[in-house]
Structures are given as C-alpha cells and as structure tokens.
Design a protein around this motif. Structure first.
Motif, PDB file in Angstrom:
ATOM      1  N   ALA A   1     -17.816 -13.712  -0.542  1.00  0.00           N
ATOM      2  CA  ALA A   1     -16.381 -13.429  -0.542  1.00  0.00           C
ATOM      3  C   ALA A   1     -15.941 -12.681   0.711  1.00  0.00           C
ATOM      4  CB  ALA A   1     -16.002 -12.619  -1.786  1.00  0.00           C
ATOM      5  N   GLY A   2     -16.894 -12.043   1.407  1.00  0.00           N
ATOM      6  CA  GLY A   2     -16.551 -11.325   2.641  1.00  0.00           C
ATOM      7  C   GLY A   2     -16.726  -9.823   2.561  1.00  0.00           C
ATOM      8  N   LYS A   3     -17.311  -9.326   1.474  1.00  0.00           N
ATOM      9  CA  LYS A   3     -17.412  -7.874   1.260  1.00  0.00           C
ATOM     10  C   LYS A   3     -18.245  -7.197   2.348  1.00  0.00           C
ATOM     11  CE  LYS A   3     -19.288  -8.200  -2.815  1.00  0.00           C
ATOM     12  NZ  LYS A   3     -19.475  -9.684  -2.816  1.00  0.00           N
ATOM     13  N   THR A   4     -19.451  -7.698   2.555  1.00  0.00           N
ATOM     14  CA  THR A   4     -20.336  -7.061   3.532  1.00  0.00           C
ATOM     15  C   THR A   4     -19.802  -7.221   4.951  1.00  0.00           C
ATOM     16  OG1 THR A   4     -22.280  -7.335   2.115  1.00  0.00           O
ATOM     17  CG2 THR A   4     -22.681  -7.041   4.471  1.00  0.00           C
ATOM     18  N   THR A   5     -19.193  -8.349   5.241  1.00  0.00           N
ATOM     19  CA  THR A   5     -18.591  -8.543   6.569  1.00  0.00           C
ATOM     20  C   THR A   5     -17.479  -7.536   6.806  1.00  0.00           C
ATOM     21  OG1 THR A   5     -19.133 -10.897   6.576  1.00  0.00           O
ATOM     22  CG2 THR A   5     -17.397 -10.174   8.083  1.00  0.00           C
ATOM     23  N   LEU A   6     -16.673  -7.279   5.785  1.00  0.00           N
ATOM     24  CA  LEU A   6     -15.612  -6.279   5.910  1.00  0.00           C
ATOM     25  C   LEU A   6     -16.207  -4.902   6.197  1.00  0.00           C
ATOM     26  CD1 LEU A   6     -12.664  -5.374   5.702  1.00  0.00           C
ATOM     27  CD2 LEU A   6     -12.960  -5.220   3.216  1.00  0.00           C
TER      28      LEU A   6
ATOM     29  N   GLU B   1     -10.471  -6.604  -4.899  1.00  0.00           N
ATOM     30  CA  GLU B   1     -11.269  -7.816  -5.048  1.00  0.00           C
ATOM     31  C   GLU B   1     -11.007  -8.778  -3.907  1.00  0.00           C
ATOM     32  OE1 GLU B   1     -12.213 -11.357  -8.316  1.00  0.00           O
ATOM     33  OE2 GLU B   1     -10.776  -9.765  -8.778  1.00  0.00           O
ATOM     34  N   LEU B   2     -12.087  -9.286  -3.346  1.00  0.00           N
ATOM     35  CA  LEU B   2     -12.015 -10.299  -2.295  1.00  0.00           C
ATOM     36  C   LEU B   2     -12.396 -11.657  -2.867  1.00  0.00           C
ATOM     37  CD1 LEU B   2     -13.738  -8.646   0.831  1.00  0.00           C
ATOM     38  CD2 LEU B   2     -11.301  -8.969   0.449  1.00  0.00           C
ATOM     39  N   ASP B   3     -11.732 -12.681  -2.379  1.00  0.00           N
ATOM     40  CA  ASP B   3     -12.094 -14.050  -2.735  1.00  0.00           C
ATOM     41  C   ASP B   3     -11.822 -14.931  -1.527  1.00  0.00           C
ATOM     42  OD1 ASP B   3     -12.950 -16.200  -4.331  1.00  0.00           O
ATOM     43  OD2 ASP B   3     -10.880 -16.697  -4.851  1.00  0.00           O
ATOM     44  N   LEU B   4     -12.855 -15.595  -1.057  1.00  0.00           N
ATOM     45  CA  LEU B   4     -12.745 -16.475   0.108  1.00  0.00           C
ATOM     46  C   LEU B   4     -12.112 -15.752   1.295  1.00  0.00           C
ATOM     47  CD1 LEU B   4     -11.648 -19.796  -1.648  1.00  0.00           C
ATOM     48  CD2 LEU B   4     -13.942 -19.117  -0.926  1.00  0.00           C
ATOM     49  N   GLY B   5     -12.498 -14.505   1.474  1.00  0.00           N
ATOM     50  CA  GLY B   5     -12.070 -13.758   2.644  1.00  0.00           C
ATOM     51  C   GLY B   5     -10.694 -13.139   2.574  1.00  0.00           C
ATOM     52  N   ARG B   6     -10.058 -13.189   1.421  1.00  0.00           N
ATOM     53  CA  ARG B   6      -8.732 -12.604   1.272  1.00  0.00           C
ATOM     54  C   ARG B   6      -8.720 -11.601   0.123  1.00  0.00           C
ATOM     55  NH1 ARG B   6      -4.807 -15.502   4.098  1.00  0.00           N
ATOM     56  NH2 ARG B   6      -3.183 -14.428   2.905  1.00  0.00           N
ATOM     57  N   ILE B   7      -7.879 -10.586   0.226  1.00  0.00           N
ATOM     58  CA  ILE B   7      -7.706  -9.637  -0.866  1.00  0.00           C
ATOM     59  C   ILE B   7      -6.809 -10.261  -1.926  1.00  0.00           C
ATOM     60  CG2 ILE B   7      -6.750  -7.403  -1.552  1.00  0.00           C
ATOM     61  CD1 ILE B   7      -7.550  -6.296   1.152  1.00  0.00           C
ATOM     62  N   VAL B   8      -7.373 -10.465  -3.114  1.00  0.00           N
ATOM     63  CA  VAL B   8      -6.611 -11.092  -4.199  1.00  0.00           C
ATOM     64  C   VAL B   8      -6.206 -10.085  -5.259  1.00  0.00           C
ATOM     65  CG1 VAL B   8      -7.634 -13.358  -3.832  1.00  0.00           C
ATOM     66  CG2 VAL B   8      -8.754 -11.746  -5.391  1.00  0.00           C
TER      67      VAL B   8
END
Length: 212
Positions: free
Chosen positions: A38-43, A200-207
């Motif tokens: 989802a992009g958590k660690t990248t963030l 919550e992240l989903d597909l690189g966006r905050i949802v």
C-alpha cells in the motif's frame, strides 16, 4: 512536526505514493494501516530521507530530510521492522549511537531491563549474532534513550513474543506522554488504547484519516 504536501514517489513505472498530504503535530499517536504494497514503508522511508520525492515535499521540524538528513533525523527516533546486519559489538553500537545523538548509554541498559533483557552480559557480543527478539529490544531501548519528540515504529513488535510485546506497550505508554509517533502495525487490538489517530493507505493514497 512533519508536513507532507502532494508527495509522489514511483519506482520505474510503478506509482507507490500518489499525492500524499499529511500533517503530524504534537500528541499525534498514529497507526498507519494498509495491505502489503500500500506504500506504508515507502512513506516512512521518505520521512526518514532515504528516498527523494518525485513530486511534492516533506519537512521534519522545518527541514527537508532528503536535503539535510542529519538535521531532520536528530528529531526522530526510529525502530525498523528488520534489524540491520551490524557487524559491531553492543558496546561499539552504543558508543557510536550515543556519540551521534548524545544519549546516556545507561538509559539503554535501563530500558533493556524494563523489556526483560539483561544486556550487560552481552556488551562485547556482536549485534548481528543476536536473536531477532534481542536485536529488537536493543533497538527499541536505543530509540527510547534518544528521548526525541517524534518516533517512527515499523512493526516494532514483529520479533517479540507475547510477553515482549506486552512489555513494549507498557513501556511505550509510560514514556510517550505528549510525544508523537507513527506506527506501522497489523496488531490493531494491541495498539487501540494507545493511538488516537488511524491513517490507512491503499494503492499509495490516503483513504482514511480519522481521530479515535
């Protein structure tokens, strides 16, 4: 503390973070949720200055971490999910870390004891030869000894048994006070009485971004 504006990050042709806007202030205790990928660690790595944004910007206490990383990191204590393979003794690690951050090495020993890990017999042993739980307890203790106002935890209890996880959360409650943190964790039940904000992240966006 942390301001993120229109952050985008891609690797090759894959977009990992897509227009992230996020503000972390005093007393924000955040659990960062999302499926794998989802992009958590990248963030987190962008906040730590490990990655340069493709678009947008990040500031940590007014400093861009990917420009002046050392200045930004002096405000952050970080516990990774996977301990680094450090080929140095505990004594060397403590001397190196305290030399950079100025913390009291005795505080690390004190926090290790609170996590039921007597570090003193292991001071001359090599870090990477430790078990996963021993490594994690030492890294947690170093993070707490740094006594910053902002913490980042990436699955901090992944290598801990049930008793170790309980000790960690008891210690976190004791010392965190009005400090802020972002924690990646899949153990929602364990942190629900500690956090006050769910993102919550989903597909690189905050949802989802809600106070609790």
């Amino acid at each position: 503390m942390v301001e993120i504006n229109n952050l985008c990050k891609s690797f090759k042709k894959q977009t990992i973070l897509d227009d992230i806007n996020l503000s972390v202030g005093d007393n924000d205790k955040i659990i960062l949720l999302g499926q794998n990928g989802a992009g958590k660690t990248t963030l987190i790595r962008c906040i730590l200055g490990e990655y340069f944004p493709d678009k947008g910007n990040i500031t940590v206490y007014g400093t861009m971490p990917y420009v002046k990383r050392e200045d930004a990191l002096c405000h952050i204590s970080f516990v990774p999910q996977i301990p680094p393979p450090l080929n140095m003794t505990v004594n060397e690690l403590l001397s190196y870390s305290s030399g950079l951050s100025g913390f009291d090495k005795e505080k690390v020993i004190e926090y290790c004891n609170m996590l039921d890990f007597d570090i003193k017999p292991h001071l001359v042993k090599t870090f990477y030869k430790f078990s996963g739980g021993m490594k994690q307890k030492l890294l947690i203790s170093i993070a707490f000894a740094r006594n910053t106002d902002f913490y980042i935890f990436d699955e901090p209890t992944a290598n801990l048994d049930t008793a170790g996880r309980e000790k960690f959360y008891m210690l976190l409650k004791k010392i965190i006070g009005s400090k802020s943190f972002i924690m990646i964790s899949h153990r929602i039940d364990e942190v629900k009485n500690i956090v006050n904000r769910n993102i919550e992240l989903d597909l690189g966006r905050i949802v989802r971004d809600e106070k609790v």
